[in-house]
Enzyme design. Structure first.
Site, mmCIF file in Angstrom:
data_model
loop_
_atom_site.group_PDB
_atom_site.id
_atom_site.type_symbol
_atom_site.label_atom_id
_atom_site.label_comp_id
_atom_site.label_asym_id
_atom_site.label_seq_id
_atom_site.Cartn_x
_atom_site.Cartn_y
_atom_site.Cartn_z
ATOM 1 N N ASN A 102 35.416 37.432 37.171
ATOM 2 C CA ASN A 102 35.871 38.760 37.644
ATOM 3 C C ASN A 102 34.711 39.390 38.397
ATOM 4 O O ASN A 102 33.865 40.037 37.775
ATOM 5 C CB ASN A 102 36.245 39.683 36.469
ATOM 6 C CG ASN A 102 37.598 39.387 35.873
ATOM 7 O OD1 ASN A 102 38.349 38.562 36.375
ATOM 8 N ND2 ASN A 102 37.924 40.064 34.797
ATOM 9 N N GLY B 167 46.172 31.189 32.026
ATOM 10 C CA GLY B 167 46.980 32.306 32.511
ATOM 11 C C GLY B 167 48.135 32.608 31.576
ATOM 12 O O GLY B 167 48.773 31.708 31.023
ATOM 13 N N ASP C 137 36.341 44.874 33.712
ATOM 14 C CA ASP C 137 35.498 43.927 32.974
ATOM 15 C C ASP C 137 34.690 43.151 34.008
ATOM 16 O O ASP C 137 34.851 41.950 34.199
ATOM 17 C CB ASP C 137 36.333 42.994 32.109
ATOM 18 C CG ASP C 137 35.501 42.295 31.037
ATOM 19 O OD1 ASP C 137 34.266 42.497 31.029
ATOM 20 O OD2 ASP C 137 36.061 41.562 30.216
ATOM 21 N N HIS D 206 40.666 30.504 36.437
ATOM 22 C CA HIS D 206 39.706 30.883 35.388
ATOM 23 C C HIS D 206 40.237 30.574 34.004
ATOM 24 O O HIS D 206 39.587 30.873 33.011
ATOM 25 C CB HIS D 206 39.339 32.359 35.502
ATOM 26 C CG HIS D 206 40.303 33.315 34.876
ATOM 27 N ND1 HIS D 206 41.661 33.289 35.092
ATOM 28 C CD2 HIS D 206 40.093 34.372 34.031
ATOM 29 C CE1 HIS D 206 42.244 34.266 34.413
ATOM 30 N NE2 HIS D 206 41.311 34.942 33.768
ATOM 31 N N GLY D 207 41.416 29.982 33.915
ATOM 32 C CA GLY D 207 41.991 29.649 32.619
ATOM 33 C C GLY D 207 43.417 29.177 32.795
ATOM 34 O O GLY D 207 43.820 28.749 33.884
#
Length: 413
Positions: free
Chosen positions: A287, A345, A84, A342-343
């Site tokens: 990513n 998890g 992605d 990025h978040g």
């Protein structure tokens, strides 16, 4: 085999024989043993520059660990970038206040779902409902900008011609991809979404993972994991990969721009009060790979589930579909290669979440959100994710919070 862990208030440092150091901003959050081993495997690759940087949302991934920053010299691991390519976030503040939203938010969710293709359907003779049947002109215009470079990629890799490329531009996808309407601490309305390079990015990533493994077929048995197969700078496929991955990252950025435009148009049909979009907008990958300068050296930095957080740079750290999210400003911490999480998890696999939780659990944990609450989204239940507050505390030396968002509408594929 011994492990020496040195902890202070912000960072755990793992040192193993024949491996680069691993610096982990994970104090106070769980890290699964399998993810730790995967990090050690990556750290043993001979081209790692200085150390690996590990974000607090770290969890097991394919080949390399999600939530890791992998600096390399002279080589790139395609599976670390993943399939992605360019997946990331976009968010923008509006001039709307919470009181301007309709009392019943189901109509707003429905309007967004109709405006942005999402999900995925497969089967002989069936059109994928997650793609456009006839892309709108706004999408066609963006595709026109991407097309010349794509045609050059197709000349080198003809199989890319048959991917779902044009008709996936401006579409959401499945899994943890989402569109949200959020409120900040001042009750201002934000639009936010998460997606990447869709089918064509998957095809590019998969192709170059295969090429890396084929190039290393005589040595692959010596790798800690076959998905750590790499392309060496100067090799036959290295330049082609850089060209393809850069295009896929641009496609992902355009994909988010197209969706945001259609999201805004859909909202204007439902919300009676006129509104404009604030200049405070963020569009960031999490990513991807690119060449950067760190510690006075030019290196390739692969962020697999991590966001650039240079000093003053804005980023987005979403929680789960039932937890708050954050607009952050980077502190430019050099030890993290200027990166952040990025978040939140995951703390368990999608299959484990489906086994462990029920629709009643999903309804309870998303009671405050207008969203799907059925068995097909159980894998995204908030309970399958880490505590976003613990994740934010663990990376307090990497970013500062600018806005705290809570979602009121969430669209999932």
């Amino acid at each position: 085999m011994s492990q020496n862990s040195i902890s202070d208030e912000a960072v755990e440092i793992v040192r193993m024989p024949n491996a680069a150091p691993i610096k982990m901003w994970t104090v106070g959050v769980p890290v699964e043993d399998a993810a730790r081993q995967q990090l050690i495997n990556t750290a043993r690759m001979p081209f790692i520059f200085r150390h690996l940087a590990v974000m607090p949302d770290v969890h097991l991934g394919k080949g390399s660990t999600i939530g890791s920053v992998i600096p390399t010299r002279g080589a790139i691991i395609p599976a670390a970038v993943g399939v992605d390519i360019g997946c990331g976030m976009i968010a923008t503040r509006t001039t709307l206040a919470a009181a301007d939203l309709p009392d019943n938010l189901h109509g707003l969710r429905s309007a967004i779902e109709q405006a942005v293709p999402h999900g995925r359907t497969v089967g002989r003779g069936r059109r994928d409902e997650g793609s456009w049947e006839n892309p709108p002109e706004s999408v066609n215009a963006l595709w026109g900008q991407l097309l010349p470079r794509f045609q050059r990629l197709v000349e080198k890799t003809p199989s890319l011609r048959n991917t779902n490329n044009h008709k996936h531009l401006g579409t959401l996808g499945t899994g943890n991809h989402f569109i949200e309407v959020c409120l900040d601490e001042a009750e201002q309305v934000w639009f936010m979404l998460h997606s990447g390079s869709r089918g064509v990015g998957n095809a590019i990533g998969s192709r170059f993972i295969e090429l890396a493994q084929a190039d290393m077929r005589q040595h692959i048995a010596n790798l800690p994991d076959r998905d750590l197969a790499y392309l060496q700078e100067g090799s036959a496929h290295f330049a082609d990969y850089l060209e393809a991955v850069a295009w896929a990252q641009d496609y992902a950025r355009c994909n988010r721009v197209a969706m945001m435009s259609n999201l805004i148009t859909a909202a204007r049909r439902v919300i009676s009060k006129p509104f404009t979009i604030d200049v405070e907008a963020v569009n960031c990958h999490h990513n991807y790979v690119q060449k950067e300068t760190h510690f006075a050296s030019e290196v390739f930095v692969t962020r697999k589930g991590a966001v650039s957080a240079r000093r003053g740079e804005l980023g987005i750290i979403p929680g789960s579909m039932g937890a708050r999210s954050y607009i952050v400003r980077g502190l430019g911490n050099p030890e993290s290669f200027c990166s952040c999480s990025h978040g939140a998890g995951r703390v368990m696999s999608r299959n484990e979440a489906r086994r462990r939780f029920t629709v009643a659990d999903q309804e309870r944990t998303t009671a405050h959100v207008e969203c799907r609450k059925d068995k097909d989204v159980l894998d995204e239940i908030p309970l399958a994710y880490k505590d976003i507050d613990a994740v934010m505390h663990a990376q307090r030396s990497l970013v500062e919070v600018v806005h705290t968002l809570r979602q009121v509408v969430c669209v999932k594929g």
